[in-house]
Design an enzyme around this catalytic site. Structure first.
Site, short mmCIF file in Angstrom:
data_model
loop_
_atom_site.label_atom_id
_atom_site.label_comp_id
_atom_site.label_asym_id
_atom_site.label_seq_id
_atom_site.Cartn_x
_atom_site.Cartn_y
_atom_site.Cartn_z
N ARG A 8 0.78 -1.21 -0.12
CA ARG A 8 0.22 -0.07 0.07
C ARG A 8 0.86 1.35 0.10
O ARG A 8 1.85 1.32 0.85
CB ARG A 8 -1.03 0.03 1.22
CG ARG A 8 -1.97 1.10 1.07
CD ARG A 8 -2.53 1.20 2.41
NE ARG A 8 -3.59 2.72 2.30
CZ ARG A 8 -4.17 2.98 3.41
NH1 ARG A 8 -4.00 2.48 4.66
NH2 ARG A 8 -4.99 4.26 3.25
N HIS A 9 0.44 2.38 -0.77
CA HIS A 9 1.19 3.44 -0.65
C HIS A 9 1.18 3.97 0.73
O HIS A 9 0.67 3.72 1.44
CB HIS A 9 0.27 4.32 -1.46
CG HIS A 9 -0.85 4.90 -1.17
ND1 HIS A 9 -1.27 5.91 -0.01
CD2 HIS A 9 -2.01 4.51 -1.43
CE1 HIS A 9 -2.42 6.06 0.23
NE2 HIS A 9 -3.26 5.02 -0.72
N ASN A 15 -5.31 10.94 4.09
CA ASN A 15 -5.12 9.80 5.23
C ASN A 15 -5.19 10.08 6.37
O ASN A 15 -5.90 9.77 7.26
CB ASN A 15 -3.80 8.81 4.84
CG ASN A 15 -3.91 7.97 3.66
OD1 ASN A 15 -3.06 7.76 2.87
ND2 ASN A 15 -5.05 7.24 3.05
N GLN A 21 -10.21 9.27 -0.21
CA GLN A 21 -9.28 9.60 -1.42
C GLN A 21 -9.84 8.83 -2.70
O GLN A 21 -9.85 9.63 -3.69
CB GLN A 21 -7.89 9.17 -1.26
CG GLN A 21 -7.29 9.96 -0.29
CD GLN A 21 -5.81 9.57 -0.03
OE1 GLN A 21 -4.81 10.23 -0.40
NE2 GLN A 21 -5.53 8.35 0.42
N ARG A 58 0.44 8.88 -5.58
CA ARG A 58 0.72 8.47 -4.27
C ARG A 58 1.32 7.22 -4.37
O ARG A 58 2.39 6.61 -3.61
CB ARG A 58 -0.28 8.51 -3.10
CG ARG A 58 -1.38 7.73 -3.48
CD ARG A 58 -2.56 8.16 -2.63
NE ARG A 58 -3.81 7.48 -2.86
CZ ARG A 58 -4.92 7.72 -3.47
NH1 ARG A 58 -4.66 9.06 -4.48
NH2 ARG A 58 -6.04 7.09 -3.61
N GLU A 83 -7.02 2.85 -6.67
CA GLU A 83 -8.20 2.81 -5.71
C GLU A 83 -9.58 2.82 -6.16
O GLU A 83 -10.01 3.39 -7.31
CB GLU A 83 -7.78 3.85 -4.52
CG GLU A 83 -8.91 3.69 -3.39
CD GLU A 83 -8.61 2.49 -2.41
OE1 GLU A 83 -9.02 1.43 -2.97
OE2 GLU A 83 -7.83 2.54 -1.44
N HIS A 140 -3.11 0.54 -3.50
CA HIS A 140 -3.84 1.24 -2.32
C HIS A 140 -4.66 0.22 -1.56
O HIS A 140 -4.97 -1.00 -1.88
CB HIS A 140 -4.95 1.92 -3.10
CG HIS A 140 -4.40 2.95 -4.10
ND1 HIS A 140 -3.98 4.17 -3.93
CD2 HIS A 140 -4.25 2.65 -5.59
CE1 HIS A 140 -3.20 4.86 -5.00
NE2 HIS A 140 -3.41 3.55 -5.90
#
Length: 189
Positions: A8-9, A15, A21, A58, A83, A140
């Site tokens: 995951r970023h 966040n 997002q 990201r 995402e 994501h």
């Protein structure tokens, strides 16, 4: 065998503030960049053949930070790793979205079924194109959680920022989830 590390970023300001997002292209913050660097500790010690990411910045930046530490360049993006699209709720906090749409059906919300289908399609495509490889794919939390949950047949825990979840595909067909956020997992699809 294909070994796949889904990462995951790192953290973004959205966040940090609990905002949805989705497909909005929100960059990493300084904490997120540090988390990306720390993810390397879980990834080092293995030879990596490929580094790819979602097209959102990201994820791409997280991949580039990881790649710089591991000496591997990001060579591609997969749109199916993006995402989940939250439609009109993107940018809202969970509470604000709930107060406006208490039923949870935000206008323009991508269905969970579609998210699962495209997530599984992405990992299958990566494995089909790179059999017998070790691949890092930065994506994501929602899409990773959908993939892991579908493969295990049970809901997945929350995926942490810069969390590393690993999968193995044997004989070109069956995926096994080995770890979630670096913790051993069981059950296969």
């Amino acid at each position: 065998m294909t070994f796949l590390a889904l990462v995951r970023h790192g953290e973004t300001d959205w966040n940090l503030h609990g905002r949805l997002q989705g497909s909005s292209d929100i960059p990493l913050n300084s904490t997120g960049r540090a988390q990306a660097s720390e993810a390397v500790y879980e990834l080092e010690g293995r030879r990596w053949d490929l580094l790819v990411s979602s097209p959102l910045s990201r994820a791409a930046e997280t991949a580039d930070i990881i790649g710089a530490h591991l000496g591997i360049e990001r060579t591609g993006t997969y749109a199916d790793l993006a995402e989940r699209h939250f439609g009109a709720a993107e940018g809202f906090t969970d509470y604000d979205a709930w107060s406006r749409w208490p039923h949870g059906h935000y206008p323009g919300l991508e269905s969970r079924e579609n998210l699962i289908v495209r997530g599984l399609r992405a990992i299958d495509e990566i494995a089909d194109m790179h059999p017998d490889s070790s691949v890092i794919a930065v994506a994501h939390g929602g899409v990773i959680r959908a993939i892991v949950g579908a493969l295990r047949g049970i809901p997945s825990p929350r995926i942490l920022n810069a969390g590393v979840s690993t999968l193995v595909r044997q004989n070109g067909k069956n995926w096994t989830v080995e770890t979630i956020n670096g913790v051993p997992a069981q059950r296969t699809r």
